[in-house]
Design an enzyme around this catalytic site. Structure first.
Site: not given
Ligand code: GLA
Length: 727
Positions: A280, A366, A534, A614
């Site tokens: 910085f 995801d 954080d 399960e």
């Molecule tokens: C990171 C995240 C995971 C997943 C991958 C996808 O590692 O922490 O949970 O979302 O990226 O690339």
């Protein structure tokens, strides 16, 4: 009154419910720290003792009197180069190349409410609980000013600090260090607790005595990082979870930080926390100001649990976006561990439908849905749906998921760029890299230069256009690398030292814009798991993925360490398949759930691959969380044991003490051993609690003082969860 000024003694008295923080205007205008700790009513200006010391330097004004030296006098915001040789809060290079800064008192003002920091997160000014003190100091020889801000939140025993440096000279200056806070203690009889880690095992609590010299916890990775958390505890050697004095410092900041603990030759301990000076420097033109991030400090005389509860309260009620206060995250099913990047729409529909049958409330898609993203080398930066994978597009697919009766969540990683992307082809200069030097890659990707407004705007527009017609309830915001090759093609040479902080400001700007444009969307912070856990992120996102390590046994220490400053309600925690992808360990599905109950709760698996037993467990667990989340995740959290034992126990008690959830994990079984008794905490002594899992009815007093015998468990790594309901 939270803040008063004793005119006669020139002492500022900051009081919260149980604590006092005092400092005064001392000789020649030095702002001298006096005391922080248990509440005392009167000014303790008798505390500093002036002595003539051997080899110490003295301010010029002292003339022939050698009893005042800055190496001993504890300043609230120590400058640099004028005989306070300890870690400084601020250092500046003036136009003539000199670098002394010697702040003296000019004025102050006290008012109700709380300051805000433009462009940066800070605790929210809600209700009329807050008071603010601003103290203006000026360098003794130039017109460089600093305003110290103190926010006092009486009800939570919390004080916030931040500083604004103003250049009133008619020439430019360069800031070299501009920390958020400095705390002083007149003793070295203390321990420090900090939180180290790495990817997959974040925030391990480490306790060591403070020592002569400097101990630093920090990050220069551009993010607050997996390696150290921007938080620290200082406490008496004797302090335990249940008793003793302890102090916390937490930065509301997501970038490079440094927390230095220094013990000097007079056995004084100083803590300085703020932006990391190594990465910085910042030019301030005449008239310009620089604002530091906020630091949240707190004291508890009731041990570490008491201190944690102060932080949990402010995070829950004064930090996360108000619309998510006391609102649990829908139980989600995320496809990452089930498919990784390689999926198509029908496969996801099958996973989501199977989840719906088990009672899941939200499906989260995801990484892998956008641009050229067919593998990890490609696609980041192009936030348009890959129609080969998802022919319905994001709008269409989100509607299909909603059609199943599920909410819909989606993953993005907006700070990143793949070299194999349309964005990189069009704007190769938009990434952080040094021309003429091959940039370091991490996960094959580079970081976008968020110090540039046009980059932030462009990414916002892409995401806005892609998401505006979709039915999106949740966004998992990822960030999967450390910053290297620090260089912005938009900054002149003399301003390159501003890049890292400007990057964080750009990140906050995009977060602010997206979260205000889509206030109904719940954001989850993520950074290769828990690499940016954080208080800066929590201002925008009410939860953060704790770690990519979903192994329940590993999660014990990850969540334990995280819980010192952050409440369970903000900890992303899910049940995943066994053998665990990260560790290869297998534990029962109920053991996995026992950890996830003290977090946001959800699943990372393909429900189609579960056996009948399960599946029944998943149904049962979801119902359990639906009934008890406001206790397990939102109640008061107690660490009942450490994490290195042959068993571990933790619990949460609802704010009204009418219910509690308690979990016991046997790490190692052994033959013919004695009964383990766990003393519960936080209950109402007089109330009677039913524990259905044990068929017992016991008073809070018995459970807390006589304890609860644990069942004999003939297995390693096995958790049992018990519910306490007040009769
Ligand atoms: C990171 C995240 C995971 C997943 C991958 C996808 O590692 O922490 O949970 O979302 O990226 O690339």
């Amino acid at each position: 009154m939270g803040i008063t000024f004793n005119e006669e003694k020139k002492v500022f008295l900051l009081k919260t419910k149980n604590t006092s923080y005092q400092f005064r205007v001392a000789e020649f205008g030095f702002l001298e720290h006096l005391y922080y700790g248990r509440r005392v009513e009167e000014a303790v200006d008798y505390i500093p003792v002036r002595l003539r010391h051997g080899f110490e330097a003295n301010p010029y004004e002292m003339k022939q009197d050698r009893t005042l030296c800055l190496d001993v006098l504890e300043q609230e915001y120590p400058g640099f180069g004028v005989s306070d040789f300890k870690t400084s809060a601020c250092s500046i290079i003036h136009a003539d190349g000199s670098n002394c800064i010697d702040f003296r008192y000019v004025s102050h003002r006290i008012y109700n409410g709380k300051y805000t920091i433009e462009g940066m997160p800070s605790l929210r000014n809600k209700g009329d609980d807050w008071m603010t003190l601003e103290v203006v100091l000026q360098d003794v020889a130039t017109k460089v000013e600093v305003t110290l801000f103190y926010g006092v939140l009486e009800s939570c025993d919390v004080i916030t600090r931040h500083a604004v440096i103003r250049n009133l000279e008619d020439t430019e200056i360069t800031l070299h260090a501009a920390h958020s806070t400095c705390l002083s203690f007149p003793t070295d009889e203390m321990d420090q607790i900090d939180f180290y880690g790495s990817w997959g095992h974040e925030r391990n609590a480490q306790r060591t005595p403070v020592r002569h010299g400097k101990t630093v916890v920090d990050s220069i990775r551009g993010i607050s990082s997996h390696y150290y958390n921007p938080t620290i505890v200082l406490c008496d050697h004797e302090t335990t979870e249940t008793a003793g004095d302890c102090y916390g410092v937490a930065l509301v900041y997501s970038g490079n930080f440094q927390i230095t603990v220094e013990v000097n030759d007079f056995k004084q301990t100083r803590v300085v926390a703020g932006i990391h000076p190594d990465t910085f420097y910042w030019k301030l033109n005449p008239g310009e100001t620089f604002a530091t991030p906020e630091a949240v400090i707190s004291f508890s005389a009731a041990g570490l649990t008491g201190l944690s509860h102060h932080y949990h309260d402010v995070v829950r009620h004064f930090l996360i976006p108000g619309q998510f206060e006391n609102q649990r995250c829908p139980v989600l099913l995320n496809n990452w561990e089930a498919t990784m990047i390689d999926f198509d729409e029908e496969q996801l529909m099958q996973i989501a439908s199977a989840g719906k049958e088990l009672g899941v409330e939200m499906f989260v898609m995801d990484d892998g849905w956008f641009g050229r993203r067919t593998n990890e080398f490609r696609g980041l930066g192009d936030w348009q749906c890959n129609l080969e994978k998802l022919p319905s597009g994001i709008a269409g697919f989100s509607k299909r998921i909603h059609g199943l009766g599920l909410k819909f969540g989606i993953w993005i990683e907006p700070e990143m760029i793949s070299e194999d992307s349309r964005l990189y082809e069009e704007h190769p200069d938009w990434c952080i890299a040094i021309p003429g030097r091959k940039p370091t890659r991490q996960r094959y990707q580079l970081i976008l230069d968020y110090s540039r407004d046009e980059v932030v705007e462009y990414i916002f527009d892409q995401i806005y256009n892609e998401f505006k017609d979709a039915e999106i309830d949740y966004i998992k915001w990822d960030m999967n690398r450390s910053m290297t090759d620090r260089f912005s093609q938009a900054l002149p040479a003399e301003r390159q030292g501003e890049l890292c902080h400007r990057y964080v400001l750009g990140f906050y700007k995009l977060m602010e814009k997206l979260t205000t444009t889509f206030p109904q969307i719940r954001f989850e912070g993520c950074c290769g798991g828990g690499g940016r856990f954080d208080m800066g992120v929590l201002y925008y996102a009410p939860q953060i993925w704790c770690s990519d390590d979903t192994d329940a046994i590993e999660r014990i220490s990850i969540q334990h360490g995280t819980s010192f400053f952050y409440p369970p309600s903000v900890m992303g925690a899910h049940v995943s398949v066994c053998p665990n992808q990260q560790t290869g360990r297998s534990v029962s599905i109920d053991t996995r759930a026992a950890l996830a109950y003290y977090g946001t709760f959800g699943y990372e698996l393909d429900p189609n691959e579960l056996n009948d037993e399960e599946k029944e467990a998943v149904k049962r667990q979801i119902q359990y969380y639906q009934e008890h989340a406001l206790t397990s995740a939102f109640g008061k959290y107690y660490r009942l044991t450490g994490v290195g034992h042959e068993f571990v126990a933790f619990m949460s008690v609802a704010d009204d003490q009418k219910s509690a959830v308690f979990s016991f994990v046997q790490r190692r079984t052994s033959a013919n051993k004695g009964i383990i008794y766990i003393k519960l905490r936080g209950l109402n002594e007089a109330a009677v609690y039913t524990i259905p899992e044990l068929g017992l009815e016991l008073s809070g007093a018995s459970l807390m003082y006589a304890g609860l015998p644990m069942p004999v468990i003939k297995a390693d790594n096995t958790a049992k969860t018990f519910t306490l309901i007040q009769k």
